[in-house]
Motif scaffolding. Sequence first.
Motif, PDB file in Angstrom:
ATOM      1  N   ARG A  27       0.862  -1.182   0.000  1.00  0.00           N
ATOM      2  CA  ARG A  27       0.000   0.000   0.000  1.00  0.00           C
ATOM      3  C   ARG A  27       0.897   1.230   0.000  1.00  0.00           C
ATOM      4  NH1 ARG A  27      -4.086   2.365   4.398  1.00  0.00           N
ATOM      5  NH2 ARG A  27      -5.460   3.443   2.936  1.00  0.00           N
ATOM      6  N   THR A  56      -1.638   1.912  -8.253  1.00  0.00           N
ATOM      7  CA  THR A  56      -2.396   1.653  -7.033  1.00  0.00           C
ATOM      8  C   THR A  56      -3.888   1.847  -7.291  1.00  0.00           C
ATOM      9  OG1 THR A  56      -2.119   3.931  -6.294  1.00  0.00           O
ATOM     10  CG2 THR A  56      -0.481   2.328  -5.532  1.00  0.00           C
ATOM     11  N   ASN A  61      -3.631   0.477  -2.659  1.00  0.00           N
ATOM     12  CA  ASN A  61      -3.103  -0.887  -2.700  1.00  0.00           C
ATOM     13  C   ASN A  61      -2.605  -1.251  -4.092  1.00  0.00           C
ATOM     14  OD1 ASN A  61      -3.871  -1.526   0.028  1.00  0.00           O
ATOM     15  ND2 ASN A  61      -5.970  -1.607  -0.703  1.00  0.00           N
TER      16      ASN A  61
END
Length: 85
Positions: A27, A56, A61
Motif C-alpha cells: 500500500r 495503485t 493498494n
Amino acid sequence: MMRNLLLLICLLTVSFGLSAQTSLQGRVIDTESGEPLIYASVLLLKDGNSVGGTTTDLEGNFSINPIDPGTYNIEFSYTGYTSQR
C-alpha cells in the motif's frame, strides 16, 4: 515546488507459490497525511531493467504477480511528488 514523496509500504508481502513464483503486494500512502496515493505508479526493477509494474487502486493498494524469485528494486512515482526507489 515538488513535495518529497513520503511513502509507507504497509503489508509488503511476498507469497511463495508451488511453482516458485512470488507476488508482491503493498500500500502506498502519504506519510504526512496518511491518505492513500490513488493511481500512483509502481515499477518493479531487476538489475536496472523494468520487469513489471502496476498502479495503485482507490485505497493505495497494489499487487504485482507473478514474479520470479530474486532481488528487486521498487520505484514509486506520483504527480506532485519526487519519485522514490
